[in-house]
Every structure is written in C-alpha cells, then in structure tokens.
Design an enzyme around this catalytic site. Structure first.
Site, PDB file in Angstrom:
ATOM      1  N   GLU A 192     -11.931  23.323   3.508  1.00 41.06           N
ATOM      2  CA  GLU A 192     -11.969  24.598   2.772  1.00 41.06           C
ATOM      3  C   GLU A 192     -12.024  25.848   3.655  1.00 41.06           C
ATOM      4  O   GLU A 192     -12.886  26.709   3.458  1.00 41.06           O
ATOM      5  CB  GLU A 192     -13.154  24.584   1.801  1.00 41.06           C
ATOM      6  CG  GLU A 192     -13.111  23.404   0.852  1.00 41.06           C
ATOM      7  CD  GLU A 192     -14.285  23.365  -0.136  1.00 41.06           C
ATOM      8  OE1 GLU A 192     -15.216  24.173   0.009  1.00 41.06           O
ATOM      9  OE2 GLU A 192     -14.239  22.532  -1.053  1.00 41.06           O
ATOM     10  N   ASN A 245      -8.462  19.808   4.872  1.00 42.77           N
ATOM     11  CA  ASN A 245      -8.656  19.540   3.447  1.00 42.77           C
ATOM     12  C   ASN A 245      -8.954  20.847   2.709  1.00 42.77           C
ATOM     13  O   ASN A 245      -9.753  21.654   3.168  1.00 42.77           O
ATOM     14  CB  ASN A 245      -9.862  18.578   3.332  1.00 42.77           C
ATOM     15  CG  ASN A 245      -9.940  17.838   2.025  1.00 42.77           C
ATOM     16  OD1 ASN A 245      -8.933  17.344   1.516  1.00 42.77           O
ATOM     17  ND2 ASN A 245     -11.138  17.727   1.472  1.00 42.77           N
ATOM     18  N   HIS A 266      -9.330  19.296  -7.500  1.00 44.63           N
ATOM     19  CA  HIS A 266     -10.356  19.460  -8.544  1.00 44.63           C
ATOM     20  C   HIS A 266      -9.755  20.410  -9.574  1.00 44.63           C
ATOM     21  O   HIS A 266      -9.745  21.628  -9.372  1.00 44.63           O
ATOM     22  CB  HIS A 266     -11.635  20.056  -7.958  1.00 44.63           C
ATOM     23  CG  HIS A 266     -12.321  19.148  -6.997  1.00 44.63           C
ATOM     24  ND1 HIS A 266     -12.914  17.965  -7.391  1.00 44.63           N
ATOM     25  CD2 HIS A 266     -12.506  19.222  -5.657  1.00 44.63           C
ATOM     26  CE1 HIS A 266     -13.447  17.362  -6.335  1.00 44.63           C
ATOM     27  NE2 HIS A 266     -13.208  18.101  -5.269  1.00 44.63           N
ATOM     28  N   GLU A 305      -9.584  14.257  -3.576  1.00 47.96           N
ATOM     29  CA  GLU A 305     -10.819  14.393  -4.379  1.00 47.96           C
ATOM     30  C   GLU A 305     -10.512  14.628  -5.853  1.00 47.96           C
ATOM     31  O   GLU A 305     -11.196  15.406  -6.522  1.00 47.96           O
ATOM     32  CB  GLU A 305     -11.678  15.576  -3.878  1.00 47.96           C
ATOM     33  CG  GLU A 305     -11.971  15.561  -2.398  1.00 47.96           C
ATOM     34  CD  GLU A 305     -12.938  16.664  -1.955  1.00 47.96           C
ATOM     35  OE1 GLU A 305     -13.542  17.327  -2.807  1.00 47.96           O
ATOM     36  OE2 GLU A 305     -13.069  16.853  -0.732  1.00 47.96           O
ATOM     37  N   ASP A 341     -10.314  15.142  -9.651  1.00 51.12           N
ATOM     38  CA  ASP A 341     -10.941  14.977 -10.962  1.00 51.12           C
ATOM     39  C   ASP A 341     -10.389  16.062 -11.874  1.00 51.12           C
ATOM     40  O   ASP A 341      -9.829  17.054 -11.402  1.00 51.12           O
ATOM     41  CB  ASP A 341     -12.483  14.947 -10.932  1.00 51.12           C
ATOM     42  CG  ASP A 341     -13.147  16.083 -10.176  1.00 51.12           C
ATOM     43  OD1 ASP A 341     -12.549  17.174 -10.062  1.00 51.12           O
ATOM     44  OD2 ASP A 341     -14.292  15.887  -9.709  1.00 51.12           O
TER      45      ASP A 341
END
Ligand code: XIL
Length: 353
Positions: A165, A206, A242, A272, A274
């Site tokens: 990030e 990432n 996300h 990651e 979701d």
C-alpha cells in the site's frame, strides 16, 4: 453449470464432495482431499494457485474451519503474524511464534506460503513510526527488518508482499515514515534487501484499489515500469481486491491492467479478495457477489501472468470486514456455518471449465 445453485442443493453437494474427499474433523484439520475435488486442484489445471489468508488461532477454531483450510487451498497467507508489529515489536526483539506455527502448518500439508508483509505503514510499531530518525538510521532499521524476516523464511515463503500500500488514491506516494524520511527509494531498497536475503522468493508490490484503471493503478504501473528499468528485483504486482457490491473493477479493465503489467515481464496475483456486502445480505446481493468473484477470476484465468488467486480468509465466521467496516459483512465464499455460498459455486464453475 451450477452457477447459482439453490443453497440447499449447494450445501448437500458440498457436503458430499467433502465426504468423498475424505475430510474429517481431526484435531489438525482435514486430510488432503483428492486434488480434482478441491478449489486448489481445479485451479491447478489452469496453472493457478488458489489461496486463502488465515489467522494464527486456527488450531483452536471449529472443525468446519479446519476441514476447509486443510483441504481446499494450495497457498496460504498468514493474515497478521508476519507484519512488523508481530515480528519486531521492539528494536532488539524479533518474534516468530505465530508465524512459525502457520508456516509449519502449511508445510505439513504441502501448501505454499505467501509472506505478508515486510514494509507497510500500518500495523507498524510506534517505535518505528514515531521515531525521530535520520535517513541513515531509518535505512538501517528497514534493512535489518527486511533482511532478518526474509532470511528467517528463506526457501520456505515462496512469495513476499515486500511493500504494501505505498500509494494514495490520487496516485501520489503515501506519506509513511519510510517515504518521509528515506524518500522514493525506500521501495527499491526494500526489494533489493529482500532479494539478498532470499534470492529465490518471488517479490511483489501489493496495493488496493489499483486493480482496474485509474490514477492509483497508473501510479503502480509507472513505478513497476521504473523498477524493472532500473533492474530492481521485483517479480509481480499484488492486487488486493477488497471490493464491494457496488465498487469493483470491470473484468475488461482488470484484464487491460493485467496485460500491461505482463508487458513489463511481471506477474500479477489476486492477493486478498473479498466482496463486502451491506448487511443484511439478501439472495440478490449474494448473487451479485458471486458474479463479482466470477468476473475477477475470469480476468485472472484469461491473463497469462495471473498466477495466484487468494481470498482474505474463506468463511464469514472469520473475516476482518465486520469490525473494520461496520454494517458490512458476508464478504467471503463460505457462510458462518461453513456452507458454500453462491460465490463458491461461481468460482467452482469457472474453474471447472
Ligand atoms: C487485516 C487483517 O485481516 C486484520 O485482522 C487486521 O486487524 C488488519 O489487517 N490489507 C492488507 C491486510 O494488506 O494486511 C489487511 O489485513 C487487510 C487490508
């Protein structure tokens, strides 16, 4: 195809497939299931690693959790135990209790391990973030951290999220302590140090909300281009993914972004995923969620450089969403009772093609 199977049928079919796979509720999780009945096995036919994050307290969790964790995935990401606050709580203390347990668990089942994460502004202990460092001091601290943790898992962690990030939404650099004190080069340095400590590990940058096309993904792309041109040992971009039922990248934008990254010679993993829903989760929302998972997986399957598809834990019983985004939840592919949701069947049907 059973893209949106009615829940009762879906549950029965899943229970049967798990029974056929010889899953038990043993103390340390299910026996490995025959490869072609699992998400991992189906994904392997596409040369894709199917993964999940999990937390260190897995051993005390419900049998339903352990059975799925132990049988469905080819790669696991420790959700918290390899972050800076866990691994180096003070300058002179390195601590690996939970991380070691998770690595041993995965190795015992032949699963790969994705390391997460070496350099991040969050879950960073205040002894680092609040220090009044000179550039040289913070470079020394960063080098020691990156090299010590990467060396600890040398040859065991197959891929590292080296830097997590680093950008703001508008594509400027996030003003973390590393950015402020060391400057732009902290990213290249971190990759170099990680590579020195574990030369065989695949090294990723990432990021979230940089999956489709826009200012943030352009910034990630431009940085990747610079790092490659400078010969920095970077091997891929991690797309966290996300997303929500109303905010997610189109399959086409995702593919365009994945392909330009491929043109740089880099891989691109979903790291990651979701899909959080505003509660209550209705059947309509669950169907929309299923098609969002499916759209992302379709892009990943179509992109030659998409090597892994990891979800951020797998059951709504254990997800970071409800506590971080109040009012949202139901973000994963199994429900709180470990029953497969429409998203599970949508993923399965894409993998069965
Ligand atoms: C989350 C964990 O799942 C939570 O348990 C923790 O409290 C906060 O961090 N992006 C990342 C992950 O890169 O490390 C975050 O994990 C979720 C967002």
């Amino acid at each position: 195809m059973r893209r949106y199977s009615p829940p009762a049928v879906a549950v029965a079919a899943f229970v049967l497939s798990m029974a056929a796979a010889g899953c038990d509720s043993g103390a340390d999780g299910g026996d490995p299931a025959p490869a072609d009945t699992t998400l991992a096995g189906l994904a392997a036919k596409h040369d894709l690693l199917f993964g999940t994050a999990f937390d260190a307290n897995f051993a005390t969790l419900e049998p339903g959790y352990r059975d799925i964790l132990g049988s469905q995935f080819a790669v696991v990401t420790p959700g918290n135990s390899m972050k800076w606050d866990a691994t180096q709580p003070s300058r002179t203390t390195f601590r690996y209790t939970n991380a070691d347990a998770q690595v041993a668990y995965a190795e015992g089942r032949g699963m790969k391990i994705r390391g997460h994460t070496l350099v991040w502004h969050s879950q960073l202990p205040s002894w680092v973030s609040a220090g009044n460092w000179t550039k040289q001091q913070l470079m020394d601290i960063l080098r020691e951290h990156v090299q010590t943790v990467a060396a600890r898992y040398k040859g065991r962690v197959y891929a590292w999220d080296v830097v997590n990030e680093p950008f703001e939404e508008n594509g400027t650099r996030r003003q973390s302590v590393f950015q402020r004190v060391i400057g732009d080069d902290y990213i290249a340095l971190a990759f170099q140090w990680a590579h020195e400590a574990d030369p065989d590990a695949r090294l990723y940058l990432n990021e979230y909300n940089a999956e489709g096309l826009g200012a943030k993904s352009n910034a990630v792309y431009a940085l990747a281009q610079q790092l490659v041109a400078a010969g920095v040992p970077i091997h891929g971009i991690g797309m966290q993914m996300h997303v929500t039922e109303t905010f997610y990248p189109s399959t086409n934008d995702l593919l365009v972004n994945m392909r330009r990254i491929e043109d740089l010679g880099l891989d691109v993993d979903i790291t990651e995923m979701d899909v959080r829903l505003q509660l209550p989760a209705t059947q309509t929302k669950l169907a929309a969620q299923a098609s969002i998972y499916r759209g992302v997986l379709d892009a990943c399957l179509a992109a030659r450089n998409c090597r892994a598809f990891t979800i951020w834990d797998f059951s709504d019983a254990h997800s970071w969403i409800p506590s971080t985004f109040p009012g949202f939840g139901a973000a994963l592919i199994f429900d709180e009772e470990y029953r497969p949701k429409p998203a599970y069947w949508a993923i399965r049907s894409a993998l069965e093609k």
